[in-house]
Design a protein around this motif. Structure first.
Motif, PDB file in Angstrom:
ATOM      1  N   MET A  49       0.975  -1.260  -0.221  1.00  0.00           N
ATOM      2  CA  MET A  49      -0.051  -0.212   0.012  1.00  0.00           C
ATOM      3  C   MET A  49       1.003   1.192   0.057  1.00  0.00           C
ATOM      4  N   LYS A  50       0.437   2.221  -0.793  1.00  0.00           N
ATOM      5  CA  LYS A  50       1.316   3.543  -0.704  1.00  0.00           C
ATOM      6  C   LYS A  50       0.515   4.660  -0.090  1.00  0.00           C
ATOM      7  N   LEU A  51       1.059   5.526   0.440  1.00  0.00           N
ATOM      8  CA  LEU A  51       0.516   6.625   0.960  1.00  0.00           C
ATOM      9  C   LEU A  51       0.563   7.777   0.028  1.00  0.00           C
ATOM     10  N   THR A  52      -0.450   8.564  -0.239  1.00  0.00           N
ATOM     11  CA  THR A  52      -0.380   9.852  -0.970  1.00  0.00           C
ATOM     12  C   THR A  52       0.052  10.851  -0.028  1.00  0.00           C
ATOM     13  N   ASN A  53       0.429  12.093  -0.753  1.00  0.00           N
ATOM     14  CA  ASN A  53       1.065  13.304  -0.142  1.00  0.00           C
ATOM     15  C   ASN A  53      -0.180  13.805   0.972  1.00  0.00           C
ATOM     16  N   ASN A  54      -1.511  13.689   0.382  1.00  0.00           N
ATOM     17  CA  ASN A  54      -2.579  14.305   1.156  1.00  0.00           C
ATOM     18  C   ASN A  54      -2.915  13.178   2.383  1.00  0.00           C
ATOM     19  N   GLU A  55      -2.552  11.940   2.507  1.00  0.00           N
ATOM     20  CA  GLU A  55      -2.706  11.157   3.444  1.00  0.00           C
ATOM     21  C   GLU A  55      -1.399  11.445   4.469  1.00  0.00           C
ATOM     22  N   ILE A  56      -0.300  11.709   4.016  1.00  0.00           N
ATOM     23  CA  ILE A  56       1.090  12.104   4.855  1.00  0.00           C
ATOM     24  C   ILE A  56       0.739  13.435   5.559  1.00  0.00           C
ATOM     25  N   LYS A  57       0.015  14.293   4.955  1.00  0.00           N
ATOM     26  CA  LYS A  57      -0.201  15.614   5.471  1.00  0.00           C
ATOM     27  C   LYS A  57      -1.151  15.462   6.635  1.00  0.00           C
ATOM     28  N   LEU A  58      -2.345  14.589   6.426  1.00  0.00           N
ATOM     29  CA  LEU A  58      -3.480  14.093   7.357  1.00  0.00           C
ATOM     30  C   LEU A  58      -2.674  13.655   8.726  1.00  0.00           C
ATOM     31  N   ILE A  59      -1.776  12.588   8.424  1.00  0.00           N
ATOM     32  CA  ILE A  59      -1.199  11.904   9.411  1.00  0.00           C
ATOM     33  C   ILE A  59      -0.321  13.032  10.342  1.00  0.00           C
ATOM     34  N   LYS A  60       0.450  13.845   9.494  1.00  0.00           N
ATOM     35  CA  LYS A  60       1.215  14.665  10.194  1.00  0.00           C
ATOM     36  C   LYS A  60       0.374  15.758  11.260  1.00  0.00           C
ATOM     37  N   LYS A  61      -0.896  16.173  10.678  1.00  0.00           N
ATOM     38  CA  LYS A  61      -1.735  17.004  11.382  1.00  0.00           C
ATOM     39  C   LYS A  61      -2.224  16.398  12.685  1.00  0.00           C
ATOM     40  N   LEU A  62      -2.281  14.857  12.913  1.00  0.00           N
ATOM     41  CA  LEU A  62      -2.603  14.202  14.075  1.00  0.00           C
ATOM     42  C   LEU A  62      -1.780  14.380  15.243  1.00  0.00           C
ATOM     43  N   LYS A  63      -0.713  15.438  14.989  1.00  0.00           N
ATOM     44  CA  LYS A  63      -0.014  15.667  16.224  1.00  0.00           C
ATOM     45  C   LYS A  63      -0.792  16.563  17.136  1.00  0.00           C
ATOM     46  N   ASP A  64      -1.833  17.197  16.377  1.00  0.00           N
ATOM     47  CA  ASP A  64      -2.524  18.290  17.230  1.00  0.00           C
ATOM     48  C   ASP A  64      -3.921  17.466  17.683  1.00  0.00           C
ATOM     49  N   LYS A  65      -4.444  17.901  18.850  1.00  0.00           N
ATOM     50  CA  LYS A  65      -5.345  17.524  19.398  1.00  0.00           C
ATOM     51  C   LYS A  65      -6.673  17.609  18.818  1.00  0.00           C
ATOM     52  N   LYS A  66      -6.942  18.916  18.235  1.00  0.00           N
ATOM     53  CA  LYS A  66      -8.154  19.246  17.511  1.00  0.00           C
ATOM     54  C   LYS A  66      -8.304  18.345  16.264  1.00  0.00           C
ATOM     55  N   TYR A  67      -7.275  17.896  15.383  1.00  0.00           N
ATOM     56  CA  TYR A  67      -7.239  17.116  14.340  1.00  0.00           C
ATOM     57  C   TYR A  67      -7.346  15.641  14.767  1.00  0.00           C
ATOM     58  N   ARG A  68      -6.962  15.281  15.881  1.00  0.00           N
ATOM     59  CA  ARG A  68      -7.123  13.877  16.347  1.00  0.00           C
ATOM     60  C   ARG A  68      -8.626  13.783  16.630  1.00  0.00           C
ATOM     61  N   LYS A  69      -9.273  14.710  17.254  1.00  0.00           N
ATOM     62  CA  LYS A  69     -10.596  14.507  17.673  1.00  0.00           C
ATOM     63  C   LYS A  69     -11.338  14.690  16.422  1.00  0.00           C
ATOM     64  N   SER A  70     -11.190  15.564  15.463  1.00  0.00           N
ATOM     65  CA  SER A  70     -12.187  15.949  14.308  1.00  0.00           C
ATOM     66  C   SER A  70     -11.862  14.523  13.198  1.00  0.00           C
ATOM     67  N   VAL A  73       7.675   3.040   3.624  1.00  0.00           N
ATOM     68  CA  VAL A  73       7.674   4.504   3.242  1.00  0.00           C
ATOM     69  C   VAL A  73       9.234   4.588   3.660  1.00  0.00           C
ATOM     70  N   ASP A  74      10.175   5.558   3.441  1.00  0.00           N
ATOM     71  CA  ASP A  74      11.498   5.936   3.580  1.00  0.00           C
ATOM     72  C   ASP A  74      11.237   6.445   5.039  1.00  0.00           C
ATOM     73  N   TYR A  75      12.619   6.145   5.849  1.00  0.00           N
ATOM     74  CA  TYR A  75      12.738   6.503   7.151  1.00  0.00           C
ATOM     75  C   TYR A  75      12.449   7.939   7.482  1.00  0.00           C
ATOM     76  N   GLU A  76      12.865   8.938   6.327  1.00  0.00           N
ATOM     77  CA  GLU A  76      12.559  10.269   6.586  1.00  0.00           C
ATOM     78  C   GLU A  76      11.182  10.500   6.432  1.00  0.00           C
ATOM     79  N   VAL A  77      10.476   9.749   5.743  1.00  0.00           N
ATOM     80  CA  VAL A  77       8.907  10.188   6.062  1.00  0.00           C
ATOM     81  C   VAL A  77       8.472   9.874   7.427  1.00  0.00           C
ATOM     82  N   ILE A  78       9.015   8.601   8.111  1.00  0.00           N
ATOM     83  CA  ILE A  78       8.467   8.332   9.235  1.00  0.00           C
ATOM     84  C   ILE A  78       9.227   9.284  10.309  1.00  0.00           C
ATOM     85  N   LYS A  79      10.200   9.931  10.230  1.00  0.00           N
ATOM     86  CA  LYS A  79      10.703  11.065  10.776  1.00  0.00           C
ATOM     87  C   LYS A  79       9.913  12.197  10.790  1.00  0.00           C
ATOM     88  N   THR A  80       9.188  12.622   9.848  1.00  0.00           N
ATOM     89  CA  THR A  80       8.477  13.842   9.598  1.00  0.00           C
ATOM     90  C   THR A  80       7.161  13.800  10.258  1.00  0.00           C
TER      91      THR A  80
END
Length: 92
Positions: free
Chosen positions: A1-22, A64-71
């Motif tokens: 399975m491959k992650l799209t850039n939009n999915e990666i952006k969504l996952i990065k947003k999950l660091k914030d509580k409001k996005y986790r909840k929404s 994914v590359d380890y660099e993506v996991i780091k972000t």
């Protein structure tokens, strides 16, 4: 399975509580915690890893590359696995 850039952006947003909840999702990092989530029958949306062979028993593996996991990671020294998990609904 491959992650799209939009999915990666969504996952990065999950660091914030409001996005986790929404979004109804949260991040779990590290092999031990991801194993616990898997054994507790939580619904895992994505298993993001840089080593697919080590974690082949997880559902929805995205290599994914380890660099993506780091972000995506919230820690200074991320491990090689991150799970995106649905927040369970509490019965009232």
């Amino acid at each position: 399975m491959k992650l799209t850039n939009n999915e990666i952006k969504l996952i990065k947003k999950l660091k914030d509580k409001k996005y986790r909840k929404s979004e109804g999702l949260f991040l779990v990092e590290g092999s031990k915690l991801c194993e616990e989530v898997l054994n507790a029958d939580y619904e895992i949306k994505y298993t993001i890893t840089s080593n697919e062979f080590k974690y082949n028993d997880f559902p929805n593996i995205c290599v994914v590359d380890y660099e993506v996991i780091k972000t995506i990671s919230t820690t200074d020294t991320p491990q090689d696995i991150v799970c995106v998990v649905h927040i369970p609904h509490k019965p009232y």
